[in-house]
Motif scaffolding. Structure first.
Motif, short mmCIF file in Angstrom:
data_model
loop_
_atom_site.label_atom_id
_atom_site.label_comp_id
_atom_site.label_asym_id
_atom_site.label_seq_id
_atom_site.Cartn_x
_atom_site.Cartn_y
_atom_site.Cartn_z
N PRO A 65 -58.51 -85.71 -56.71
CA PRO A 65 -59.00 -86.69 -57.69
C PRO A 65 -59.50 -85.98 -58.95
CG PRO A 65 -60.61 -86.38 -55.94
CD PRO A 65 -59.40 -85.60 -55.53
N THR A 66 -59.42 -86.67 -60.08
CA THR A 66 -59.96 -86.12 -61.33
C THR A 66 -61.48 -86.07 -61.27
OG1 THR A 66 -58.07 -87.05 -62.52
CG2 THR A 66 -59.95 -86.36 -63.84
N ASN A 67 -62.07 -87.14 -60.76
CA ASN A 67 -63.53 -87.22 -60.60
C ASN A 67 -63.83 -87.80 -59.23
OD1 ASN A 67 -64.07 -86.50 -63.39
ND2 ASN A 67 -63.43 -88.57 -63.93
N GLY A 68 -65.07 -87.61 -58.79
CA GLY A 68 -65.53 -88.21 -57.55
C GLY A 68 -65.28 -87.34 -56.33
N SER A 69 -65.65 -87.88 -55.18
CA SER A 69 -65.54 -87.11 -53.95
C SER A 69 -65.07 -87.98 -52.79
CB SER A 69 -66.90 -86.49 -53.59
OG SER A 69 -67.85 -87.49 -53.31
N VAL A 70 -64.44 -87.33 -51.81
CA VAL A 70 -63.96 -87.98 -50.59
C VAL A 70 -64.44 -87.16 -49.40
CG1 VAL A 70 -61.96 -88.68 -49.26
CG2 VAL A 70 -61.92 -88.91 -51.74
N ARG A 71 -65.06 -87.83 -48.44
CA ARG A 71 -65.48 -87.17 -47.21
C ARG A 71 -64.77 -87.84 -46.03
NH1 ARG A 71 -70.45 -87.87 -49.65
NH2 ARG A 71 -71.09 -89.43 -48.11
N ILE A 72 -64.08 -87.03 -45.23
CA ILE A 72 -63.31 -87.53 -44.09
C ILE A 72 -63.73 -86.78 -42.84
CG2 ILE A 72 -61.01 -87.80 -43.10
CD1 ILE A 72 -59.90 -88.06 -45.90
N LYS A 73 -64.01 -87.52 -41.78
CA LYS A 73 -64.37 -86.93 -40.50
C LYS A 73 -63.25 -87.22 -39.51
CE LYS A 73 -69.33 -87.73 -41.23
NZ LYS A 73 -70.54 -88.43 -40.72
N GLY A 74 -62.53 -86.18 -39.11
CA GLY A 74 -61.48 -86.38 -38.13
C GLY A 74 -60.13 -85.90 -38.62
N ARG A 75 -59.20 -85.81 -37.67
CA ARG A 75 -57.84 -85.35 -37.96
C ARG A 75 -57.02 -86.50 -38.53
NH1 ARG A 75 -55.94 -82.43 -32.96
NH2 ARG A 75 -55.85 -84.53 -32.11
N VAL A 76 -56.31 -86.24 -39.63
CA VAL A 76 -55.57 -87.27 -40.35
C VAL A 76 -54.07 -87.08 -40.17
CG1 VAL A 76 -55.09 -88.28 -42.62
CG2 VAL A 76 -57.41 -87.50 -42.06
N ALA A 77 -53.36 -88.16 -39.83
CA ALA A 77 -51.89 -88.18 -39.81
C ALA A 77 -51.42 -89.17 -40.87
CB ALA A 77 -51.37 -88.57 -38.44
N SER A 78 -50.55 -88.72 -41.78
CA SER A 78 -50.10 -89.57 -42.88
C SER A 78 -48.61 -89.82 -42.80
CB SER A 78 -50.43 -88.92 -44.23
OG SER A 78 -51.82 -88.71 -44.38
N LEU A 79 -48.21 -91.05 -43.03
CA LEU A 79 -46.80 -91.42 -43.14
C LEU A 79 -46.66 -92.17 -44.45
CD1 LEU A 79 -44.10 -91.23 -41.63
CD2 LEU A 79 -44.60 -93.47 -40.63
N LEU A 80 -46.38 -91.43 -45.53
CA LEU A 80 -46.41 -92.01 -46.87
C LEU A 80 -45.04 -92.30 -47.43
CD1 LEU A 80 -49.26 -89.92 -48.53
CD2 LEU A 80 -49.41 -91.96 -47.11
N GLU A 81 -44.02 -91.61 -46.96
CA GLU A 81 -42.66 -91.89 -47.43
C GLU A 81 -41.68 -91.38 -46.39
OE1 GLU A 81 -41.91 -88.01 -50.26
OE2 GLU A 81 -42.73 -89.82 -51.16
N VAL A 82 -40.43 -91.83 -46.52
CA VAL A 82 -39.41 -91.44 -45.56
C VAL A 82 -39.26 -89.92 -45.56
CG1 VAL A 82 -36.96 -91.56 -44.99
CG2 VAL A 82 -38.15 -93.60 -45.79
#
Length: 419
Positions: free
Chosen positions: A91-108
């Protein structure tokens, strides 16, 4: 417990435009490349700069086990948000906090190596998710069965169809125990059975404490899966909360009535070198005293297009969609040989057929009954209002269609009082 916390995130891009020029053509690109070979480069004075905020000051949190839908128009910032949450872009500004393992399916094909086989990509994806080999092996058979790619397991995935890519990618993401699953519109590539199976799997994952973020234009799927929804518009979070409430708010904002679209000349009309649309129009035949379309109203749909081919067998295919993206019906005309010129088609939707709601009509021009020449995806949009006589119940009438079929009820024999 919050597993995702987003605080004041924004994403800013600078878009360069050539002064006095529109979209670059292939010729422009080749010319620019050749100029570069000989040392002729554009200067800063040749370019204008446009600021674009894909996201702006977005704040929300997601609790463990939530199934969160993300809705909005194309360009609203949904995919940018998912890429930030998946740590693909910063991100240009701001923050993201994630707890845990992430699996992403964003495109083929996300996370696949095209030269590796399906089997090898399962192990590769599992490793990227931090899984041990024995953990991957334990889930392997279930992944393959869910994806339905048994016959092609040892084939390089570059030879897979887009549907096979999606099935395998989703199966991997859903079965390798991520704490958080992020799924974009990519599921739309799959068939109806796979979509239903995938929604069920995501619901099962959520019941076991996993968190789902799901972007889709199919609002019916969002309502079926998600308990909470975020509504984005032009990079800003407009509303968040319980899914049915947010979806109703979103639909009320995007609902619009557009009964006629027309163009004067082929040059300005949508289409291509083969066919171009001249007019699409919905003509209601209002019942006496009515001034708007309701469930009683018959409608004629007229469509005109210019055919630029000397001779071609053409037919029209009309699709009617609900505003939530479901196809209510598809009907086609007969295929007929036409020469160059203006062609008109007409279809009639009888009264007492559609239920109240908002609908969109798309028209496709087809050659030889199999080859689409042009698909006008968003043609006419219209609202159908409710109307009832002799009915004391005024709750929402279920379903998309509301036909008046013959329905006989009769007593076959008198009731005998045996008291």
């Amino acid at each position: 417990m919050s597993v995702i916390t987003v605080e004041n995130i924004s994403k800013h891009y600078i878009i360069d435009h050539k002064r006095g020029k529109g979209t670059n053509s292939l010729r422009d690109a080749i010319t620019g490349t050749v100029k570069g070979w000989f040392g002729s480069h554009e200067t800063a004075d040749d370019l204008t700069h446009e600021e674009f905020w894909a996201l702006r000051d977005v704040n929300f949190s997601v609790e463990q086990g939530d199934r969160v839908g993300i809705v909005g128009h194309n360009g609203a910032g949904k995919s940018t948000l998912l890429k930030i949450l998946s740590k693909i872009v910063e991100p240009t500004n701001g923050s993201v906090r994630i707890k845990g393992r992430v699996a992403s399916l964003l495109e083929v094909g996300t996370g696949f190596h095209p030269e590796l086989t399906g089997r090898e990509n399962i192990y590769l994806n599992g490793s990227l998710l931090g899984m041990r080999r024995d953990e991957i092996r334990k889930a392997f058979d279930e992944i393959v069965a869910f994806a339905g790619v048994e016959r092609f397991l040892d084939t390089p995935v570059k030879r897979y169809s887009s549907g096979m890519y999606v099935r395998l990618g989703f199966a991997i993401s859903a079965h390798l125990n991520p704490e958080i699953m992020i799924v974009d519109e990519v599921l739309a590539v799959g068939d109806a059975d796979f979509q239903k199976k995938s929604l069920g799997k995501m619901r099962d994952n959520s019941a076991s404490g996993r968190t789902i973020l799901f972007v889709s234009h199919n609002l019916t799927a969002v309502q079926a899966l998600c308990n909470k929804t975020l509504y984005f518009e032009k990079g800003q979070l407009i509303e968040q909360g319980e899914t049915n409430q947010v979806v109703a708010s979103y639909l009320s904002k995007v609902s619009r009535t557009r009964l006629r679209l027309a163009w004067e000349t082929p040059e300005e009309a949508p289409g291509n070198d083969l066919v171009r649309v001249r007019r699409i129009e919905l003509i209601p035949e209002y019942p006496a005293g009515a001034t708007h379309i309701d469930v009683r109203t018959p409608m004629r749909i007229q469509f005109e297009f210019w055919n630029m081919m000397d001779r071609a067998n053409l037919n029209l295919s009309l699709h009617l969609y609900s505003l939530t993206g479901e196809c209510i019906f598809n009907v086609g005309s007969d295929s007929t040989a036409y020469g160059k010129g203006l062609i008109q088609g007409e279809c009639v939707i009888p009264g007492y057929f559609l239920n109240d709601g908002t609908y969109t009509i798309s028209i496709m021009i087809v050659k030889d009954t199999v080859t689409p020449l042009y698909n006008m995806e968003e043609g006419i949009t219209f609202d159908v209002e409710d109307f009832r006589e002799g009915v004391a119940w005024y709750g929402k009438w279920p379903g998309y269609v509301r036909p008046q079929f013959p329905f006989r009820v009769q007593a076959l024999e008198p009731i005998i009082d045996i008291r």
